[in-house]
Design a protein around this motif. Sequence first.
Motif, PDB file in Angstrom:
ATOM      1  N   GLU B  54      60.473 -62.055  89.994  1.00 63.44           N
ATOM      2  CA  GLU B  54      61.027 -63.389  89.831  1.00 63.44           C
ATOM      3  C   GLU B  54      60.892 -64.154  91.141  1.00 63.44           C
ATOM      4  N   ARG B  55      60.305 -65.337  91.080  1.00 67.04           N
ATOM      5  CA  ARG B  55      60.071 -66.139  92.288  1.00 67.04           C
ATOM      6  C   ARG B  55      60.870 -67.426  92.273  1.00 67.04           C
ATOM      7  N   GLY B  56      61.444 -67.744  91.144  1.00 66.45           N
ATOM      8  CA  GLY B  56      62.243 -68.958  91.080  1.00 66.45           C
ATOM      9  C   GLY B  56      63.093 -68.956  89.831  1.00 66.45           C
ATOM     10  N   ARG B  57      64.255 -69.566  89.928  1.00 64.78           N
ATOM     11  CA  ARG B  57      65.170 -69.626  88.790  1.00 64.78           C
ATOM     12  C   ARG B  57      65.806 -71.006  88.767  1.00 64.78           C
ATOM     13  N   GLY B  58      65.849 -71.587  87.596  1.00 64.02           N
ATOM     14  CA  GLY B  58      66.493 -72.884  87.450  1.00 64.02           C
ATOM     15  C   GLY B  58      67.976 -72.742  87.170  1.00 64.02           C
ATOM     16  N   ASN B  59      68.626 -73.831  86.875  1.00 57.66           N
ATOM     17  CA  ASN B  59      70.069 -73.862  86.669  1.00 57.66           C
ATOM     18  C   ASN B  59      70.417 -73.506  85.224  1.00 57.66           C
TER      19      ASN B  59
END
Lengths: 114, 113
Positions: B54-59
């Motif tokens: 995982e390199r990014g996660r939103g809200n």
Amino acid sequence: AQSVTQLGSHVSVSEGALVLLRCNYSSSVPPYLFWYVQYPNQGLQLLLKYTTGATLVKGINGFEAEFKKSETSFHLTKPSAHMSDAAEYFCAVSVGFGNEKLTFGTGTRLTIIP
Amino acid sequence: DAGVTQSPTHLIKTRGQHVTLRCSPISGHKSVSWYQQVLGQGPQFIFQYYEKEERGRGNFPDRFSARQFPNYSSELNVNALLLGDSALYLCASSPSRVRETQYFGPGTRLLVL
């Protein structure tokens, strides 16, 4: 944080008339800017993108956009509208090296009047 | 070349159920991102995966999870479905995670009743 504002949720133009869809962005770093088109019940198709260099970008289907840093704008234009241009158009911004997250505007629905 | 593919195309679930959505990226692409598009709005970023991490996660709440497999395909899982989860879920792939163009699939339309 970056953001995108698309002025006009609905735009109607006559067939053959100029198409102008407005997009303004907010970013603290040099942005990459994109326009995507979405036809009913389909995914997103890339129209054009700005990364660096020439500020006037040409895309598919006769569309083009100009990056204006001083105005923080990236408006989409087409000289002569065609019936097949009727769709939803989304402006998006990407910032941050190594961060591919796209932040989209709320979209503009383009209607072509015969 | 085949584009990004997603399955299923449509799905109907009831509140409280669990759902798994699948995505196959363009051949050679190692990065997959997931977006949620609620009717009348622009897509919202959920996750980005690159090289199975995982390199990014939103809200989004923890009910949302994803993973990427060795062949770079990906799954998005949503637990304890709410009515507000009804949306078009879009998968996008790109060659790497360095600000390259993302190519979108046709999406999975989820309806929660």
